[in-house]
Design an enzyme around this catalytic site. Sequence first.
Site, PDB file in Angstrom:
ATOM      1  CG  ASP A  50      -3.135  -8.252  -0.887  1.00 36.81           C
ATOM      2  OD1 ASP A  50      -2.939  -8.144  -2.106  1.00 36.81           O
ATOM      3  OD2 ASP A  50      -3.799  -7.431  -0.233  1.00 36.81           O
ATOM      4  CG  HIS A  85      -5.438 -11.286  -3.654  1.00 31.82           C
ATOM      5  ND1 HIS A  85      -5.737 -10.025  -3.173  1.00 31.82           N
ATOM      6  CD2 HIS A  85      -6.232 -12.139  -2.961  1.00 31.82           C
ATOM      7  CE1 HIS A  85      -6.667 -10.124  -2.219  1.00 31.82           C
ATOM      8  NE2 HIS A  85      -6.980 -11.398  -2.076  1.00 31.82           N
TER       9      HIS A  85
END
Length: 393
Positions: free
Chosen positions: A219, A242
């Site tokens: 993430d 991310h």
Amino acid sequence: MATSRMFQILILSILFFSSMILAASPTYNIQSYGAKSGGKSDCSKAFLSAWGAACATTAPATIYVPPGRYLMRNVYFNGNLCKNNAITIRIDGTLVAPSDYNVIGSSGSWLKFERVTGVSIYGGTLDAQGANLWACKNSGKGCPKGSTSLAFYNSNNIRINGLVSLNSQMFHILVDGCRNANLVNVRVSAPGNSPNTDGIHVQQSSGITIMNSHVSTGDDCVSIGPGSSNLWIENLACGPGHGISIGSLGWDTNEAGVQNVTVKTATFSGTENGVRVKTWARPSNGFVRDVLFQHLVMVNVQNPVIIDQNYCPNHQNCPHQGSGVKISNVKYEDIHGTSATQVAVKFDCSKTRPCSGIRLDEVNLTFRDKPATASCSNADGTADGIVKPSSCL
């Protein structure tokens, strides 16, 4: 001769006072409280006993974790009754979570510090063994949400140096409601497909510094939530992951804003995003302002530069209204490298509160053998120096 004598006295005085300081700085070895290495015996009570002993004194104290693997269930370090504002936790070993993810999976935090002041963590590895929980989540079966590996709530003057966090069930490190925290030489490692495993998440906090760290996770490498101000992120390597994300913001109508954020000298390798600001498309009084992204390298990043004010994961629970979060004074300076998609710069701003004061300065992003492009919606700003793709502001 007199000078030599005075020098000797000075050295002896330094040694004397140093010995007094050392004598007044006790060390609490968790093995002295019953902890056993090997990763099979629960060492939670031993760690808490060492914490209690360190908290009982006002002198600087050290809690020591020797080499080895130490099994830890959920541990709550409460600062309310702690007299000590200078506790160092020195870890030469590995703290390992139970292999059954249900043991800590519903508690929210594995190692939780709350209302502490002056806690420092040096070295060591946290292994949360999150792989089985990720598999459960990815299968769509009913499973616990998971726990953050290391969480600090409502705490001040925190230092983390040289810590390694492996395979967290959820966030690796959480800083929530804190003032003055330094995270240096931190390494986060989890596979790129591990869900919700943000490397470092900061919210409702001020005076946070993240330096010289490497985050590989599934993430956001660093996520910045509401109420964050005066953040400094420097010399960060991110990937997989991310990217660095401010948001998601604007879910609540009355939500604290984000301001005075600096991200400089960072490299993003194969990430989903580079630097992103994301908000829900719903009414809110929030804001993002005075942000600097500087000296960044993008290596095959899908969305190197992005503002997304229509954030809607999986197209669920999104009201499709204009975002109320006001974004202003965001500067992108000296950003170069390669985009994995043709749209390398995307400013998708709010139709009700457009972005203002966006500035591009020396941005050079390419896409394979084709020219990269930029996309703007409801965004106002300026471009200086070489800007590729050509600015759409």
